[in-house]
Design a protein around this motif. Structure first.
Motif, PDB file in Angstrom:
ATOM      1  N   LYS A  23       0.832  -1.212   0.000  1.00 55.78           N
ATOM      2  CA  LYS A  23       0.000   0.000   0.000  1.00 55.78           C
ATOM      3  C   LYS A  23       0.869   1.266   0.000  1.00 55.78           C
ATOM      4  O   LYS A  23       0.491   2.276  -0.596  1.00 55.78           O
ATOM      5  CB  LYS A  23      -0.927  -0.005   1.215  1.00 55.78           C
ATOM      6  CG  LYS A  23      -1.874   1.200   1.257  1.00 55.78           C
ATOM      7  CD  LYS A  23      -2.880   1.103   2.369  1.00 55.78           C
ATOM      8  CE  LYS A  23      -3.877   2.269   2.318  1.00 55.78           C
ATOM      9  NZ  LYS A  23      -3.238   3.598   2.318  1.00 55.78           N
ATOM     10  N   ASP A  27       0.255   4.062  -2.666  1.00 56.74           N
ATOM     11  CA  ASP A  27       0.024   5.465  -2.291  1.00 56.74           C
ATOM     12  C   ASP A  27       1.049   6.378  -2.955  1.00 56.74           C
ATOM     13  O   ASP A  27       0.708   7.464  -3.430  1.00 56.74           O
ATOM     14  CB  ASP A  27       0.110   5.630  -0.766  1.00 56.74           C
ATOM     15  CG  ASP A  27      -1.079   5.001  -0.058  1.00 56.74           C
ATOM     16  OD1 ASP A  27      -2.078   4.650  -0.737  1.00 56.74           O
ATOM     17  OD2 ASP A  27      -1.022   4.844   1.178  1.00 56.74           O
ATOM     18  N   ASN A  31       0.339   9.359  -5.994  1.00 51.83           N
ATOM     19  CA  ASN A  31       0.603  10.778  -5.751  1.00 51.83           C
ATOM     20  C   ASN A  31       1.715  11.367  -6.616  1.00 51.83           C
ATOM     21  O   ASN A  31       1.996  12.558  -6.527  1.00 51.83           O
ATOM     22  CB  ASN A  31       0.923  10.993  -4.276  1.00 51.83           C
ATOM     23  CG  ASN A  31      -0.337  10.821  -3.428  1.00 51.83           C
ATOM     24  OD1 ASN A  31      -1.351  11.447  -3.693  1.00 51.83           O
ATOM     25  ND2 ASN A  31      -0.266   9.948  -2.428  1.00 51.83           N
TER      26      ASN A  31
END
Lengths: 163, 163
Positions: A23, A27, A31
């Motif tokens: 994760k 993430d 971004n």
């Protein structure tokens, strides 16, 4: 014969560790702009795109190591495992690669959720029954341990893509 | 009687993973010059010295988390955990820091070797008995999992110190 019965709690801890590292990468790439992802993680070092493709290919190989399922993206190996970065071989786009990453990890999660504690202690599919009898640590759980560590190793590098 | 208690094999796998990552760092710093170790891992990023001190401090904290033993180098925290790199606070020399790293890891190995499988499933020393009753995964083994991953994360960065 190995009679070890693993503790379900320990397996849960290890799967949590896998999902955490996984994760953190998801993430990060969510971004980053495509330009940031295409950049080198440090001067002269692997790009974010290459490392993401490399991690996706390594994760995709888990289908083969842990199950009898077909791999989802075996085509990644030629660019991201058998070639170095900047090989000139055609790469998927950032959008495609992120979609593959998510698809592979969702497929793996479904498999992990269906596995029972004893399944994790079975030999993985690239060790022979003879070798496994001598080396019972070469089980499916050990593959998850090593791949979790591997994800973290490259995450440390990919975090350098952030401003 | 079976010579392995339920989690013994998994604990061995995890300690092997710890030692592998630990040794990769030791091998790296053994082969770097002091100048290489003092350099930034990437432009504007943490230096090798800082990351080594950071990892040494995190490992030294394991004495407190896992045992009732005194820490060997609590003085590392102020520079390497409570301060960012380039804080201007006095740092040990590369020779001293490498010696601390080896000393800390040897001390930890002695402790790990003396621990029994059931010891690893006990709560670590920064979680309360009440919280541990609700969250049994917050045990000593989980600390080793997270610290193994942490070592790998920074090793990925420190490998950029190599030519």
């Amino acid at each position: 014969m190995n009679t070890t019965t693993p503790d379900a709690l320990v397996i849960k801890m290890l799967l949590n560790a896998w999902h955490n590292e996984n994760k953190r990468i998801t993430d990060l790439i969510t971004n980053l702009t495509d330009e940031q992802l295409a950049a080198e993680t440090a001067p002269g070092r692997n790009t974010g795109m290459y490392l993401l493709g490399h991690l996706a290919a390594v994760n995709d190989n888990l289908f083969k190591l842990l199950t009898s399922s077909e791999r989802l993206h075996p085509e990644l190996d030629v660019v991201f495992l058998h070639s170095k970065d900047k090989s000139g071989k055609p790469m998927p786009s950032a959008t495609e690669l992120k979609a593959y990453w998510n698809e592979i990890n969702a497929g793996l999660s479904a498999i992990f959720n269906a596995m029972q504690p004893t399944d994790w202690m079975e030999r993985h599919n690239s060790v022979s029954a003879e070798d496994f009898a001598k080396e019972p640590h070469r089980n499916k759980l050990n593959v998850i341990i090593s791949r979790t560590i591997h994800q973290s190793y490259h995450l440390g590098q990919m975090n350098y893509l952030k401003k």
